[in-house]
Design an enzyme around this catalytic site. Structure first.
Site, PDB file in Angstrom:
ATOM      1  N   GLY A  10       0.832  -1.202   0.000  1.00 11.28           N
ATOM      2  CA  GLY A  10       0.000   0.000   0.000  1.00 11.28           C
ATOM      3  C   GLY A  10       0.867   1.252   0.000  1.00 11.28           C
ATOM      4  CB  THR A  60      -8.245   3.663   1.257  1.00 12.19           C
ATOM      5  OG1 THR A  60      -7.754   3.011   0.092  1.00 12.19           O
ATOM      6  CG2 THR A  60      -7.290   3.427   2.408  1.00 12.19           C
ATOM      7  CB  THR A  99      -9.602   7.888   8.870  1.00  6.94           C
ATOM      8  OG1 THR A  99     -10.203   8.837   8.003  1.00  6.94           O
ATOM      9  CG2 THR A  99     -10.728   7.077   9.491  1.00  6.94           C
ATOM     10  CE1 TYR A 128     -11.422   3.945   5.457  1.00  9.86           C
ATOM     11  CE2 TYR A 128     -11.768   6.255   5.983  1.00  9.86           C
ATOM     12  CZ  TYR A 128     -10.915   5.196   5.742  1.00  9.86           C
ATOM     13  OH  TYR A 128      -9.555   5.403   5.792  1.00  9.86           O
ATOM     14  CE  LYS A 132      -9.252   3.021   8.764  1.00  5.51           C
ATOM     15  NZ  LYS A 132      -7.923   2.389   8.935  1.00  5.51           N
ATOM     16  CD1 TRP A 153      -8.748  14.361   3.603  1.00  9.94           C
ATOM     17  CD2 TRP A 153      -8.261  16.294   2.589  1.00  9.94           C
ATOM     18  NE1 TRP A 153      -9.898  15.124   3.567  1.00  9.94           N
ATOM     19  CE2 TRP A 153      -9.622  16.305   2.949  1.00  9.94           C
ATOM     20  CE3 TRP A 153      -7.737  17.407   1.945  1.00  9.94           C
ATOM     21  CZ2 TRP A 153     -10.465  17.393   2.676  1.00  9.94           C
ATOM     22  CZ3 TRP A 153      -8.556  18.490   1.688  1.00  9.94           C
ATOM     23  CH2 TRP A 153      -9.909  18.471   2.047  1.00  9.94           C
TER      24      TRP A 153
HETATM   25  N1  LIG Z   1      -5.591   7.067   1.899  1.00  7.31           N
HETATM   26  C1  LIG Z   1      -5.920   8.022   2.770  1.00  7.31           C
HETATM   27  O1  LIG Z   1      -6.156   9.188   2.397  1.00  7.31           O
HETATM   28  C2  LIG Z   1      -6.001   7.677   4.241  1.00  7.31           C
HETATM   29  C3  LIG Z   1      -6.367   8.680   5.130  1.00  7.31           C
HETATM   30  C4  LIG Z   1      -6.440   8.382   6.504  1.00  7.31           C
HETATM   31  C5  LIG Z   1      -6.147   7.107   6.954  1.00  7.31           C
HETATM   32  N2  LIG Z   1      -5.794   6.147   6.049  1.00  7.31           N
HETATM   33  C6  LIG Z   1      -5.519   4.806   6.566  1.00  7.31           C
HETATM   34  O2  LIG Z   1      -4.125   4.536   6.438  1.00  7.31           O
HETATM   35  C7  LIG Z   1      -3.920   3.139   6.183  1.00  7.31           C
HETATM   36  C8  LIG Z   1      -3.092   2.970   4.906  1.00  7.31           C
HETATM   37  O3  LIG Z   1      -3.808   3.584   3.830  1.00  7.31           O
HETATM   38  P1  LIG Z   1      -3.226   3.598   2.332  1.00  7.31           P
HETATM   39  O4  LIG Z   1      -3.817   4.773   1.641  1.00  7.31           O
HETATM   40  O5  LIG Z   1      -1.771   3.373   2.334  1.00  7.31           O
HETATM   41  O6  LIG Z   1      -3.976   2.332   1.753  1.00  7.31           O
HETATM   42  P2  LIG Z   1      -3.710   1.475   0.436  1.00  7.31           P
HETATM   43  O7  LIG Z   1      -2.656   2.091  -0.421  1.00  7.31           O
HETATM   44  O8  LIG Z   1      -5.054   1.201  -0.147  1.00  7.31           O
HETATM   45  O9  LIG Z   1      -3.113   0.136   1.045  1.00  7.31           O
HETATM   46  C9  LIG Z   1      -3.867  -0.646   1.915  1.00  7.31           C
HETATM   47  C10 LIG Z   1      -3.259  -2.017   1.960  1.00  7.31           C
HETATM   48  O10 LIG Z   1      -4.057  -2.812   2.854  1.00  7.31           O
HETATM   49  C11 LIG Z   1      -4.180  -4.087   2.256  1.00  7.31           C
HETATM   50  N3  LIG Z   1      -5.323  -4.816   2.801  1.00  7.31           N
HETATM   51  C12 LIG Z   1      -6.639  -4.628   2.556  1.00  7.31           C
HETATM   52  N4  LIG Z   1      -7.376  -5.514   3.243  1.00  7.31           N
HETATM   53  C13 LIG Z   1      -6.488  -6.272   3.950  1.00  7.31           C
HETATM   54  C14 LIG Z   1      -6.621  -7.368   4.831  1.00  7.31           C
HETATM   55  N5  LIG Z   1      -7.822  -7.884   5.125  1.00  7.31           N
HETATM   56  N6  LIG Z   1      -5.502  -7.899   5.377  1.00  7.31           N
HETATM   57  C15 LIG Z   1      -4.282  -7.406   5.061  1.00  7.31           C
HETATM   58  N7  LIG Z   1      -4.084  -6.391   4.215  1.00  7.31           N
HETATM   59  C16 LIG Z   1      -5.187  -5.821   3.665  1.00  7.31           C
HETATM   60  C17 LIG Z   1      -4.287  -3.816   0.766  1.00  7.31           C
HETATM   61  O11 LIG Z   1      -4.022  -4.974   0.048  1.00  7.31           O
HETATM   62  P3  LIG Z   1      -4.644  -5.189  -1.444  1.00  7.31           P
HETATM   63  O12 LIG Z   1      -4.018  -4.113  -2.287  1.00  7.31           O
HETATM   64  O13 LIG Z   1      -4.245  -6.557  -1.783  1.00  7.31           O
HETATM   65  O14 LIG Z   1      -6.117  -4.998  -1.289  1.00  7.31           O
HETATM   66  C18 LIG Z   1      -3.224  -2.726   0.604  1.00  7.31           C
HETATM   67  O15 LIG Z   1      -1.953  -3.303   0.412  1.00  7.31           O
HETATM   68  C19 LIG Z   1      -5.318   2.503   6.100  1.00  7.31           C
HETATM   69  O16 LIG Z   1      -5.668   1.988   7.362  1.00  7.31           O
HETATM   70  C20 LIG Z   1      -6.209   3.706   5.792  1.00  7.31           C
HETATM   71  O17 LIG Z   1      -7.537   3.508   6.225  1.00  7.31           O
HETATM   72  C21 LIG Z   1      -5.702   6.398   4.708  1.00  7.31           C
END
Ligand SMILES: NC(=O)c1ccc[n+]([C@@H]2O[C@H](COP(=O)([O-])OP(=O)(O)OC[C@H]3O[C@@H](n4cnc5c(N)ncnc54)[C@H](OP(=O)(O)O)[C@@H]3O)[C@@H](O)[C@H]2O)c1
Length: 292
Positions: A10, A60, A99, A128, A132, A153
């Site tokens: 990710g 996400t 988040t 979502y 969380k 974000w």
């Molecule tokens: N993106 C944002 O703006 C944002 C903002 C606030 C908080 N966050 C939080 O920060 C964290 C990282 O976000 P990110 O943007 O880096 O997400 P990302 O790029 O979508 O990566 C998430 C990773 O989690 C994996 N995953 C999903 N379901 C899973 C499971 N059941 N067991 C193990 N791995 C799993 C995905 O694998 P696959 O690719 O194989 O599905 C992917 O590798 C998340 O908790 C997200 O909610 C994100």
């Protein structure tokens, strides 16, 4: 220090691997560890015997979570719970990511100026955010040695999201409509990963807001991205109501990062982070700067 990272591949995970390069790190993708599988979580945590677990697993796609709340609950509530339980069993610490979507439903007095603080009560407006918030509560109940990082974000060179989508549309010359009635805190995943490394070193447990400092609307963020990307693509400010459907988004969810700053863990201002994010995208060949 031995570190186990879940959700490898990710966008945040890739930057964390770099930030924790000085540790003995085992990074496992979903195919090697599904965090919703309680037995598998216990087995892997016991096998790796980490000092610290970094849980980046997440779903996400906020709209997809709205349609499949069971999946959102499993990954965002049960997964962190199983990890917290396994960490407790082996004496490890857990870093897990929440988040700004835990907020947005009610703006407490004072938050209108500074954003939400760590002690403000969650008031999610979508599934979502609810999943969380449930995960946050379970981790707090289960494991004292937790770092619960609320962030928002993302701008990540290794992923896709709002920022990369805006730049891709601009590069294609597609005029943009961007909402100006959603306000939040942009966050460089690179800055975040480095702050998490410092947080782990500082052993400051509990809930902490880590985002680039300051806040802006989605529209203002798009304008900054276009400016730094050298694009003169027309961008029009529209209200959220112009694109109905999908999950409800918080209209106002900036994270107050005063606490992190007071611990020496603050991130730089969001506007600086945008400039560095665009530079990094260009340097890695993922974006070609326009000529404006
Ligand atoms: N993106 C944002 O703006 C944002 C903002 C606030 C908080 N966050 C939080 O920060 C964290 C990282 O976000 P990110 O943007 O880096 O997400 P990302 O790029 O979508 O990566 C998430 C990773 O989690 C994996 N995953 C999903 N379901 C899973 C499971 N059941 N067991 C193990 N791995 C799993 C995905 O694998 P696959 O690719 O194989 O599905 C992917 O590798 C998340 O908790 C997200 O909610 C994100």
């Amino acid at each position: 220090m031995r570190v186990l990272l879940t959700g490898a591949g990710g966008q945040l995970a890739v930057d964390l691997v770099e930030a924790f390069a000085d540790t003995v790190l085992t990074a496992v993708p979903r195919t090697e560890l599904d965090v919703t599988d309680e037995a598998a979580v216990s087995t892997v945590v016991r096998a790796v015997a980490p000092d610290v677990v970094l849980n980046t697993a997440g779903l996400t796609d906020v709209d997809a979570c709205e349609h499949d709340p069971e999946a959102a609950h499993a990954v965002h509530a049960l997964g962190p719970w199983w990890l917290a339980t396994a960490c407790r069993d082996v004496g490890a610490r857990l870093v897990t990511f929440s988040t700004d979507h835990v907020f947005g439903g009610a703006v407490p007095a004072g938050a209108a100026d500074t954003g939400y603080g760590e002690a403000d009560a969650p008031a999610p407006v979508n599934r979502y955010g609810r999943s969380k918030a449930a995960g946050e509560a379970l981790v707090r109940e289960t494991l004292a040695a937790h770092h619960l990082v609320r962030t928002s974000w993302f701008m990540g060179v290794h992923g896709s999201g709002f920022a990369t989508a805006i730049l891709a549309q601009a590069a294609a010359g597609t005029p943009l409509d961007v909402v100006d009635d959603q306000v939040g805190s942009p966050t460089s995943t690179r800055d975040l990963a480095q702050a998490v490394r410092r947080l782990v070193a500082a052993r400051r447990f509990g809930t902490i807001h880590l985002a680039n400092s300051g806040s802006c609307s989605r529209f203002a963020l798009a304008e900054a991205l276009l400016e730094d990307g050298g694009h003169d693509t027309p961008v029009r400010a529209v209200p959220t109501s112009a694109a109905p459907g999908g999950a409800r988004r918080p209209a106002f969810s900036p994270l107050d990062t005063t606490h992190a700053a007071s611990l020496g863990l603050g991130l730089p201002p969001w506007r600086e982070a945008v400039a560095r994010f665009v530079d990094d995208l260009v340097d890695t060949g993922r974006h070609t700067r326009g000529r404006a």
